[in-house]
Structure formats: structure tokens, C-alpha cells
Design an enzyme around this catalytic site. Sequence first.
Site, PDB file in Angstrom:
ATOM      1  N   LYS A 165       0.863  -1.182   0.000  1.00 51.12           N
ATOM      2  CA  LYS A 165       0.000   0.000   0.000  1.00 51.12           C
ATOM      3  C   LYS A 165       0.903   1.236   0.000  1.00 51.12           C
ATOM      4  O   LYS A 165       1.921   1.278   0.697  1.00 51.12           O
ATOM      5  CB  LYS A 165      -0.884  -0.035   1.241  1.00 51.12           C
ATOM      6  CG  LYS A 165      -1.897   1.081   1.359  1.00 51.12           C
ATOM      7  CD  LYS A 165      -2.743   0.879   2.608  1.00 51.12           C
ATOM      8  CE  LYS A 165      -3.782   1.964   2.798  1.00 51.12           C
ATOM      9  NZ  LYS A 165      -4.613   1.727   4.008  1.00 51.12           N
ATOM     10  N   SER A 245      -9.393   1.504   3.258  1.00 51.84           N
ATOM     11  CA  SER A 245      -8.606   2.337   2.360  1.00 51.84           C
ATOM     12  C   SER A 245      -7.551   1.558   1.577  1.00 51.84           C
ATOM     13  O   SER A 245      -6.969   2.083   0.644  1.00 51.84           O
ATOM     14  CB  SER A 245      -7.912   3.449   3.161  1.00 51.84           C
ATOM     15  OG  SER A 245      -6.950   2.887   4.075  1.00 51.84           O
ATOM     16  N   SER A 269      -9.822  -0.756   7.327  1.00 53.99           N
ATOM     17  CA  SER A 269      -9.158  -0.506   6.051  1.00 53.99           C
ATOM     18  C   SER A 269      -8.430  -1.701   5.455  1.00 53.99           C
ATOM     19  O   SER A 269      -7.985  -1.646   4.320  1.00 53.99           O
ATOM     20  CB  SER A 269      -8.187   0.668   6.190  1.00 53.99           C
ATOM     21  OG  SER A 269      -8.901   1.870   6.345  1.00 53.99           O
TER      22      SER A 269
END
Length: 553
Positions: A165, A245, A269
Amino acid sequence: MYKYIVLGFLLIGFIGCKQETKVDKEDVVLWTPYNDSLEVAASAENESPRMRYKFIQSKVLDKNDVFLPLYDEVSQFSDEKYQMMKPLVLEQNIPSIQQSIAEGMFTYEDLVLFYLHRIYTYELPNNTTLNTIIALNPNVLVEARQLDRSQGNHHPIYGMPILLKDNIGTSEMKTTAGAIALMNNQTDDAFIVQQLKAKGALILGKANLSEWANYICRVCPNGQSAVGGQTMNPYGRQRFDTGGSSAGSGTSTAANYAVGAVGTETSGSILSPSSQNSVVGLKPTIGLLSRTGIVPISSTLDTPGPMTKNVTDNAILLDALLGKDSSDAKSVEPVDGILSAWVKPEALEKMRLGVMKNLMERDSLYAAAVEKLRLAGAQIMEFEPENIALDNFLTLLNLDMRADLPAYLRAEVKDRDAVRVENVEDVVNFNKQDTLTRVPYGQQLFEGILADSTSEADFQRIKSNLMDSGRSFFQIMERENLDAVLSINNYHAGYAAVAEYPAITVPMGYKPSGEPESLTFIGKPFSEAHLLRIGKAFEDLTHARKIPEAYKD
């Protein structure tokens, strides 16, 4: 020498044909920006307000910059080699892939090229891109060749291509958190990246995310960032939410762009995008994994975690991330039993699982999954969850980020001339200079951080009260001596977050529309190995995950 190599040629020719001469990269165009207005207009009819998009493609990222550095080598990876490897790699777990390599079927370099082949095939065309790859490691093939020459026993993660990420620092690529303010943010490796590299993992690239880990605006679509554009779900582009996210970590793993990915969670997330993309995601107990070198929201609640196609790989990736970090006040010594958790799934008849009656009544997939577990011998304890408020949750995030972001910028940014923001206020003012490009959905949450006047004494009380509320919600675990409480997707992620409890989400099926849904097991602190054994037993019982139809070739 070609003047231009356009996308049509790329798809037809570069995968299957070896080129005798190298192409001058200055003359190569792999990707051309397009007018996304029709897609944006079509999204206005979406029943979900958070899927009504203002843009699809990034206004600042040129994909040629991402894909050209590795183009020469990827273009020479033959279609014959890809087709030979496909049944040995696609949807296979790490032990199976390692066995194929040990038998001489292919090399670690070939494995990297296999995944790059898929990324180039699907991410360059504008009608198939998931906008999920934000950067590629230009050194990854050199690193893979070095691993191929090494002998001896290694951790199972050795040679496995992993995506990060893009709020997790790594020296080969910028770390942007999806924000233009950090677009040139060069850092050293985050602590967990050091752990991965020490065990031989290959950092393949960076995955898009919800900008600032979904803590920038109230109505932002999941998976959108000013740097990366709008990430889309491989099970239904613009039909299904990506979750957030860690959207890019979920979508790229689902599409088989890497063995797995590392996401981060503050509240939901990892669980949300894992569920929405039918992959296994584990949110650890706070402190099990280091947060050093990760763009923060909250030092109270933040944690990285593994996202993989199956529980086996999840255990292997989680173990590879472990390590006590003296720079992280919450970091603990590694716990035992994680690496081997997949080998011995928990006996179903020994499980005591808490099941929420309200979810049984409203969700047929949940009810069916519970019934499968019951019939297989699991002890099911039905209960009605209490309605417990998580008061002042945003205040906790506000005050943590107000302190944690400046601390991150001071400690991690290597070039202060390239990143000129020093705190939340600087970011807000930077974004105001071009709101259409930098914050098209606004920055209400950042503005809320600046407006929050909570005192330090009240802040400490809020943190304590929230933890008490979260643990009260799960008190049935202690009262009934449960192994886990069963939820859906990220429905109860907020309670698990403030309680600092771990959770693993495992695919349990698909709605009639084709949208994925997952069963989430929430456990007691530092019970990750036990949760993995439970998750493996459920996975073996159901085999629910299916590869996205449009990304199976």
C-alpha cells in the site's frame, strides 16, 4: 526504430514476441490519457453516493513513467512461457509456487515476469485497468536474479513478489499516501519492509489507496487518490465498491498481480477491501507489527497487515512481517505459531463461535456460512449484540493525526525541498491552491482536525472510554469462552479497532449480483495464530473464493 509503440501493438505483440533490438524509451508510448467524462457521467446513476465519481484516471500520474523502466524485459517474456506457468501460479498458494520453483519449472525471475505480464496486460488498457498499480520497483528483476543464485534454506516468503500500500515506505519508490503533497516523498524502508527484505521477499511495487488512508474527506469514494486515480473492483468495474482504504492492495491481490499485498488499517481498512475483493485480510492486534515508516492516521489504532488470496499465504506473509521495533512504543516480540498455523487447521468440533442474531436475520450468506459451521461440528452461541456507541471516535483520530503526521514527516522525509508540508495545516493550505486537482471531493476531515479543540486530558479519557466500549461489545468472548465472534466484512471493525482486537476476514461467497462478501472472525488480543487456524478450517470447508471472471486469462 519505432517512433511510437501504441497500446494496440502492445497487447497484440509485446507479450508474445521477442525483440531483437531494444526500443528507445523516449520514443515509446505504452499508455495514452483518455477522456473519462463518459465513465464519470455514468457513475452519477450509481445507487451508492460514494460511487458517484468525479474522476477515474489520475490527473497527475503518467503511467508511462511507471511502466517504461521494465518494458524491455517484460516485452520479451513469451506468451508460451506465461501459458506454461499459469496453472502453476494463478490462484496457487506460496508452498505450491515454491515447490514448482524447487522442481525447476520456473525461476523467481520468471515469477516476477509472470505477474508483470498480467499487470501490463490489464493495467495499460483504459477499459480493463483497475488503477491499482501506482509504482513499480525498477530493480525487482535484478533482485529476483540475485535470489535465483542463492542456495540454502529460506523463509517461505523468499522470492515472492509482494505489493505495498502506498503509505508504506520503501527506498526504491516514492511513498505518497495518494496525496499530491507527498508525490515526491522519498523515504527509507519501513521497518516491516526491512523484515520482508531480510527474508528474501521481492517488493514488486506500490498499490493505490484511498487518499490519506481515507481520512481526508467525508464523501470520498473508496479507492480514490489524487495521485493514483479511482481504483476499481475486478469483480465489477464501477459496479462494486472496492472497499477502503487498502483498495489497491485488495484489488491487485484479487486480480493475481502479486502473491499478496500489505495493507494498513485504522478501522476497517484491511477488512473492508479484503471482503469487497474476495481475498483474505488479517488486521493484527495493535503492536504485533511495527508502524515505523508508515504514513499515519493514529498511533493509537494504526496497524499494517497481510492481504492474500488464501489463509496459507496470509500466515506466511504475516510471519514475514513480524519483529520487535524499538522505534514503535507499542511494538511487541513476535508471537509463536503463526508461520505453521495453516498446516494444522483448527478442528471444527472444538470451535466455540459467537454469532450475531441480527446478522443471521438480515444476511443469507452469513446464515448459510454459520449453518455450514454448525453442521461441521462447531459450537454456535447466538447472541444479540449490544448497541454501544463509540463516542468521540473522530476526536481520537483528529488529535492523533495532528501529532503523528508532523512526527512522521520529521522522521521519514529525506528531501525537505521535495516535500514542503510539515503538518496538517500545511497540507490543507497546499490543497487549497488547486482544489480541483488535489482535493476534488474536499478535505473536510483535515479541516476538522484543525478545528478540534479537545484538551489533552479529555483526549486521554476519550481513548480510555473507547477501549472500554470496544471490549464491552465483545464481552461475550470472555463470558462464553469463545474462540471468535463472527461478523461480516468490516461491519464491526470500529469495535475491534478501539478494543485493539485482531480480526481475519475470509471469503464466504457472492451475492446474486456477483458482489463478494466475507465472514470475519474477531478474536482476543494476540490470538492471530488461532484465528488463522480457524480461518483455514473455514476456507477448507467452503472453498468460496473465485477468481474474477474478467481477470482469469
